[in-house]
Design a protein around this motif. Structure first.
Motif, PDB file in Angstrom:
ATOM      1  N   ALA A 246     -10.444  -1.001   3.819  1.00 12.79           N
ATOM      2  CA  ALA A 246      -9.897   0.309   4.139  1.00 12.79           C
ATOM      3  C   ALA A 246     -10.840   1.095   5.043  1.00 12.79           C
ATOM      4  O   ALA A 246     -10.431   1.659   6.069  1.00 12.79           O
ATOM      5  CB  ALA A 246      -9.611   1.086   2.859  1.00 12.79           C
ATOM      6  N   TRP A 247     -12.120   1.125   4.685  1.00 13.40           N
ATOM      7  CA  TRP A 247     -13.079   1.875   5.492  1.00 13.40           C
ATOM      8  C   TRP A 247     -13.220   1.277   6.882  1.00 13.40           C
ATOM      9  O   TRP A 247     -13.362   2.003   7.874  1.00 13.40           O
ATOM     10  CB  TRP A 247     -14.436   1.925   4.791  1.00 13.40           C
ATOM     11  N   THR A 248     -13.202  -0.043   6.969  1.00 15.50           N
ATOM     12  CA  THR A 248     -13.292  -0.690   8.287  1.00 15.50           C
ATOM     13  C   THR A 248     -12.116  -0.290   9.166  1.00 15.50           C
ATOM     14  O   THR A 248     -12.281   0.070  10.335  1.00 15.50           O
ATOM     15  CB  THR A 248     -13.328  -2.217   8.128  1.00 15.50           C
TER      16      THR A 248
ATOM     17  N   PRO B 283     -12.067  -1.253  -0.714  1.00 12.76           N
ATOM     18  CA  PRO B 283     -12.797  -0.274   0.106  1.00 12.76           C
ATOM     19  C   PRO B 283     -13.363  -0.824   1.407  1.00 12.76           C
ATOM     20  O   PRO B 283     -13.299  -0.156   2.449  1.00 12.76           O
ATOM     21  CB  PRO B 283     -13.917   0.184  -0.837  1.00 12.76           C
ATOM     22  N   ALA B 284     -13.905  -2.038   1.384  1.00 14.23           N
ATOM     23  CA  ALA B 284     -14.497  -2.585   2.613  1.00 14.23           C
ATOM     24  C   ALA B 284     -13.458  -2.719   3.712  1.00 14.23           C
ATOM     25  O   ALA B 284     -13.737  -2.469   4.892  1.00 14.23           O
ATOM     26  CB  ALA B 284     -15.136  -3.947   2.320  1.00 14.23           C
TER      27      ALA B 284
ATOM     28  N   PHE C  50     -10.019   2.341   8.952  1.00 15.46           N
ATOM     29  CA  PHE C  50      -9.972   3.760   9.331  1.00 15.46           C
ATOM     30  C   PHE C  50     -11.145   4.131  10.250  1.00 15.46           C
ATOM     31  O   PHE C  50     -11.009   5.012  11.101  1.00 15.46           O
ATOM     32  CB  PHE C  50      -9.958   4.630   8.077  1.00 15.46           C
ATOM     33  N   THR C  51     -12.279   3.453  10.098  1.00 16.71           N
ATOM     34  CA  THR C  51     -13.391   3.686  11.025  1.00 16.71           C
ATOM     35  C   THR C  51     -13.022   3.227  12.430  1.00 16.71           C
ATOM     36  O   THR C  51     -13.266   3.927  13.422  1.00 16.71           O
ATOM     37  CB  THR C  51     -14.657   2.956  10.544  1.00 16.71           C
TER      38      THR C  51
ATOM     39  N   ASP D 113       0.811  -1.218   0.000  1.00 12.54           N
ATOM     40  CA  ASP D 113       0.000   0.000   0.000  1.00 12.54           C
ATOM     41  C   ASP D 113       0.846   1.270   0.000  1.00 12.54           C
ATOM     42  O   ASP D 113       0.445   2.283  -0.589  1.00 12.54           O
ATOM     43  CB  ASP D 113      -0.918   0.023   1.228  1.00 12.54           C
TER      44      ASP D 113
ATOM     45  N   LEU E 253      -5.586  -1.268   1.328  1.00 14.47           N
ATOM     46  CA  LEU E 253      -6.039   0.108   1.117  1.00 14.47           C
ATOM     47  C   LEU E 253      -6.896   0.214  -0.135  1.00 14.47           C
ATOM     48  O   LEU E 253      -7.783   1.065  -0.213  1.00 14.47           O
ATOM     49  CB  LEU E 253      -4.826   1.038   0.990  1.00 14.47           C
ATOM     50  N   TYR E 254      -6.675  -0.646  -1.104  1.00 13.65           N
ATOM     51  CA  TYR E 254      -7.398  -0.576  -2.369  1.00 13.65           C
ATOM     52  C   TYR E 254      -8.612  -1.501  -2.400  1.00 13.65           C
ATOM     53  O   TYR E 254      -9.222  -1.691  -3.448  1.00 13.65           O
ATOM     54  CB  TYR E 254      -6.441  -0.879  -3.525  1.00 13.65           C
TER      55      TYR E 254
ATOM     56  N   TRP F  78      -3.210  -4.626  10.666  1.00 18.73           N
ATOM     57  CA  TRP F  78      -3.727  -4.209   9.355  1.00 18.73           C
ATOM     58  C   TRP F  78      -2.719  -3.340   8.614  1.00 18.73           C
ATOM     59  O   TRP F  78      -2.428  -3.563   7.435  1.00 18.73           O
ATOM     60  CB  TRP F  78      -5.044  -3.459   9.529  1.00 18.73           C
TER      61      TRP F  78
END
Length: 218
Positions: A193-195, A190-191, A197-198, A127, A187-188, A177
């Protein structure tokens, strides 16, 4: 108490069979690393914690060697392929140092730069190098700085603000992670990456609340 042990045991079982069936070498090594991090958090004497970490990592590496002996005997092809991806990402960054080649475009320069025997790849399987290749040196450095500051901040808060096991579990998961980002492309996706960073935002909020509560009570 029994329900807690069932949940923990189920999690360990799922992680174990996941590592076994997928054959993820980096996942295995990252698991050893975060396991050592967990041992360092235990309220044991420092010498005992050091011995436990050494034993767990040494034992894990021995099992790792036995589990993947045929893979290494065959020449560790996926490791060689990754080195070729990473080399191409570095070359692409050098050729496009300011803006990179654009988000998600690694495959285009790689098609020109890859070794003849290497498989085609859409992503750099790293990443951080992908950020440099896609966004240039400024974008890559900003992303690295963001991740580093995030993890350092969370580490300081988790270690100094209480002993909440959920906070520590979130922190260890995030460390794993972001460590996997050196060999994969979460990172590429989305599921994923968003998890990640959330959960990082949740942990930041939880540790702020815990610190405010501690300061108020003191």
């Amino acid at each position: 108490r029994y329900l807690r042990w069932i949940e923990v045991g189920s999690g360990v079982f799922l992680i174990g069979v996941g590592l076994f069936w997928t054959g993820s070498k980096s996942g295995w090594l990252i698991g050893l690393g975060v396991g050592g991090l967990w041992l360092l958090r235990l309220p044991w004497l420092p010498r005992l914690k050091t011995i436990a970490v050494v034993v767990v990592i040494a034992g894990g590496l021995m099992v790792f060697g036995v589990r993947f002996r045929s893979y290494f005997a065959a020449g560790a092809t996926s490791v060689g392929a990754r080195f070729d991806y990473w080399r191409a990402a570095v070359q692409t960054t050098g050729a496009n140092p300011v803006f990179g080649t654009g988000p998600g475009t690694f495959q285009r320069p790689y098609a020109r730069l890859k070794a003849p025997e290497s498989e085609m790849a859409r992503l750099a399987h790293n990443d951080y190098l992908e950020q440099f290749s896609d966004s240039g040196v400024p974008g890559g450095l900003l992303f690295l700085a963001w991740v580093a500051v995030l993890l350092v901040t969370l580490r300081r808060r988790v270690w100094t603000v209480g002993t909440d096991p959920l906070n520590f579990a979130l922190y260890v998961g995030l460390v794993g992670w972001f460590a996997q980002g050196f060999t994969e492309f979460g990172l590429y996706i989305p599921a994923l990456a968003w998890t990640a960073f959330t959960l990082a935002g949740v942990l930041l909020a939880r540790t702020v609340t815990a610190r405010q509560t501690r300061d108020t009570s003191s």
